[in-house]
Write a protein that holds these residues in place. Structure first.
Motif, PDB file in Angstrom:
ATOM      1  N   CYS A 150       0.775  -1.267   0.094  1.00  0.00           N
ATOM      2  CA  CYS A 150      -0.149   0.038   0.071  1.00  0.00           C
ATOM      3  C   CYS A 150       0.843   1.200  -0.098  1.00  0.00           C
ATOM      4  O   CYS A 150       0.006   2.270   0.349  1.00  0.00           O
ATOM      5  CB  CYS A 150      -1.084   0.061   1.424  1.00  0.00           C
ATOM      6  SG  CYS A 150       0.040  -0.801   2.741  1.00  0.00           S
ATOM      7  N   HIS A 151       1.990   1.414  -0.187  1.00  0.00           N
ATOM      8  CA  HIS A 151       2.922   2.514  -0.428  1.00  0.00           C
ATOM      9  C   HIS A 151       4.216   2.048  -1.071  1.00  0.00           C
ATOM     10  O   HIS A 151       4.733   0.729  -1.134  1.00  0.00           O
ATOM     11  CB  HIS A 151       3.319   2.603   1.186  1.00  0.00           C
ATOM     12  CG  HIS A 151       4.183   1.596   1.845  1.00  0.00           C
ATOM     13  ND1 HIS A 151       3.507   0.823   2.667  1.00  0.00           N
ATOM     14  CD2 HIS A 151       5.430   1.372   1.961  1.00  0.00           C
ATOM     15  CE1 HIS A 151       4.242  -0.303   3.112  1.00  0.00           C
ATOM     16  NE2 HIS A 151       5.703   0.264   2.596  1.00  0.00           N
ATOM     17  N   ASN A 179      -2.952   6.456  -0.940  1.00  0.00           N
ATOM     18  CA  ASN A 179      -3.328   5.716   0.591  1.00  0.00           C
ATOM     19  C   ASN A 179      -2.905   7.113   1.382  1.00  0.00           C
ATOM     20  O   ASN A 179      -1.746   7.632   1.292  1.00  0.00           O
ATOM     21  CB  ASN A 179      -2.277   4.785   0.602  1.00  0.00           C
ATOM     22  CG  ASN A 179      -2.430   4.158   2.031  1.00  0.00           C
ATOM     23  OD1 ASN A 179      -2.703   4.909   3.234  1.00  0.00           O
ATOM     24  ND2 ASN A 179      -1.524   3.075   2.202  1.00  0.00           N
ATOM     25  N   CYS A 182       0.136   5.073   5.203  1.00  0.00           N
ATOM     26  CA  CYS A 182       1.464   4.542   5.538  1.00  0.00           C
ATOM     27  C   CYS A 182       2.447   5.333   4.658  1.00  0.00           C
ATOM     28  O   CYS A 182       3.475   5.399   5.156  1.00  0.00           O
ATOM     29  CB  CYS A 182       1.652   3.048   5.591  1.00  0.00           C
ATOM     30  SG  CYS A 182       0.913   2.112   4.094  1.00  0.00           S
TER      31      CYS A 182
ATOM     32  N   HIS B   2       1.137   0.406   8.389  1.00  0.00           N
ATOM     33  CA  HIS B   2       1.639  -0.658   7.460  1.00  0.00           C
ATOM     34  C   HIS B   2       2.412  -1.592   8.451  1.00  0.00           C
ATOM     35  O   HIS B   2       3.576  -1.974   8.268  1.00  0.00           O
ATOM     36  CB  HIS B   2       2.291  -0.499   6.291  1.00  0.00           C
ATOM     37  CG  HIS B   2       2.303  -1.660   5.278  1.00  0.00           C
ATOM     38  ND1 HIS B   2       2.795  -1.554   4.052  1.00  0.00           N
ATOM     39  CD2 HIS B   2       1.714  -2.662   5.187  1.00  0.00           C
ATOM     40  CE1 HIS B   2       2.568  -2.776   3.622  1.00  0.00           C
ATOM     41  NE2 HIS B   2       2.184  -3.659   4.493  1.00  0.00           N
TER      42      HIS B   2
HETATM   43 ZN   LIG Z   1       1.835   0.571   3.252  1.00  0.00          ZN
END
Ligand SMILES: [Zn+2]
Ligand SMILES: Nc1nc2c(ncn2[C@@H]2O[C@H](COP(=O)(O)OP(=O)(O)O)[C@@H](O)[C@H]2O)c(=O)[nH]1
Ligand SMILES: [Mg+2]
Ligand SMILES: [Zn+2]
Lengths: 281, 113
Positions: A150-151, A179, A182, B2
């Motif tokens: 997600c990053h 996003n 993060c 995360h």
């Molecule tokens: Zn992430």
């Protein structure tokens, strides 16, 4: 498919060859132990608890580590930053929710900065679409597909930078994965994070995701062309941005109509000039 | 946050420390997590268990120590401790606070054999 993180296998055609094994090699920020790399981990570091067959085990001791969990990423980011500095290039890490207008804004920015050397790194979980939209303008672009990730992290960006053959004195735009959570924590080596917030997302977005807007040097309030058609309160957006980050710069823009784009380009040129001065001085 | 990436970061560090100090197993690992770090502790504990498999820290006990959130108040220009990122300044009631500490996510130490 990786069973731990769900990331996809294989290199994406035309994209950065962040294939699964490379992405999971020890030392990569994405690396973690699962079936296809466990053998490698064992080779280097012993057989783990299951192999602890030696009787009369040695005594427990305490090892003081005192190290940031993301130290590896931060070190790689420092390396990227050094490369950019040597090149005299200015790097922007563009962050936002999906659909705020990062790619559209980049396409318009490239047109507005015609003649200035620039390159783009595109991050998305899947597809090459955004890099293709950038390449259609004539600017070089590399697509990173993060799979379920997600990053972007500094390792991915560093490898993309190697491929890009950056021109000295130009700009590097990194479009992060859409996003607001993060990407705030992962330094890529950029000079500034720029957060895009579109006026249809809700005035309280900065309060809901304060970390990202705290980390950003500039917020672009995008899609202001839609403001008259909605009940968006642009002053409330700005007040909430300043509440979480009193030092943030804010510009109102429309990537669709071009409104405010000149101010954004001026902001970029000033930042670049300030970096160049700081390097010389 | 995360948490999976954080667990991966921890694993890398465990492997590096194992090589440097020559231990085979981690019994207990202590993290320091700032109040503003945005770490979901339950999620991190879960990811830790999964990601440490096959490493010296497989089955290790994970302990997380909270570090306070400290912010600079842009109204009274003082450093204050706040529990939540959006809390007002406890001295002047102002709402424009910029974090100066509390985003830490550190491995403090590990007990190894
Ligand atoms: Zn992430
Ligand atoms: N009305 C309007 N639409 C926009 C603007 N900027 C982007 N969009 C639209 O918003 C959608 C998402 O844009 P995109 O650039 O793909 O967003 P990204 O996911 O952040 O890269 C697309 O349909 C764009 O045409 C704008 O300033 N005004
Ligand atoms: Mg995009
Ligand atoms: Zn105050």
């Amino acid at each position: 498919m990786c069973t731990v993180c769900g990331c996809g296998d294989g290199a994406k055609p035309g994209g950065l060859a962040l294939n699964h094994d490379a992405a999971h090699r020890p030392g990569s920020a994405h690396h973690h132990g699962h079936d296809h790399d466990r053998g490698q981990g064992q080779l280097h570091f012993g057989t783990g608890p299951a192999g602890l067959s030696v009787a009369g085990v040695s005594q427990a001791r305490l090892i003081e580590v005192e190290t940031n969990i993301l130290a590896k990423n931060d070190a790689l980011a420092t390396g990227n930053r050094r490369v950019l500095r040597a090149l005299g290039a200015y790097a922007v890490n563009l962050v936002s929710s999906p659909g705020s207008g990062k790619t559209t804004l980049l396409v318009k920015t490239i047109a507005a900065m015609a003649g200035v050397p620039l390159a783009v790194i595109e991050g998305d979980q899947q597809t090459e679409n955004d890099a293709e939209r950038i390449r259609a303008t004539g600017a070089p672009a590399i697509q990173i597909n993060t799979g379920k990730g997600c990053h972007l992290d500094a390792d991915m960006v560093g490898r993309a930078m190697e491929r890009l053959n950056l021109t000295p004195g130009g700009f590097l735009f990194i479009e992060n994965v859409g996003n607001l959570v993060c990407p705030a924590a992962f330094d890529l080596g950029e000079d500034a994070k720029v957060a895009i917030l579109s006026v249809t997302e809700g005035e309280d977005k900065p309060l809901k995701y304060p970390d990202m807007f705290t980390a950003a040097r500039l917020a672009l309030l995008n899609k202001v062309d839609l403001a008259p058609h909605t009940d968006a309160d642009l002053d409330a957006y700005e007040a909430n941005l300043r509440r979480v980050n009193p030092r943030i710069d804010i510009l109102r823009v429309s990537a669709r109509t071009g409104e405010g784009m000149a101010g954004w380009v001026t902001w970029l040129r000033r930042q670049h000039a300030a970096k160049t001065l700081a390097k010389a001085g | 946050m995360h948490e999976m990436s954080l667990a991966e970061g921890i694993r890398q560090m465990v492997l590096a420390e194992a090589q440097r100090h020559g231990f085979t197993a981690v019994r207990r690992l202590r993290l320091e997590i700032g109040r503003f770090a945005g770490v979901e502790k339950t999620a991190l504990a879960f990811c830790f268990d999964v990601v440490m498999r096959g490493s010296p820290a497989e089955g290790a006990e994970l302990e997380m120590i909270d570090l306070p959130g400290v912010a600079m108040c842009y109204d009274c220009m003082r450093e204050v401790e706040i529990a939540d990122r959006l809390d007002p300044c406890p001295i002047c009631g102002g709402g424009r606070l910029v974090p100066v500490a509390g985003d830490e996510m550190r491995i403090k130490d590990m007990e190894v054999v």
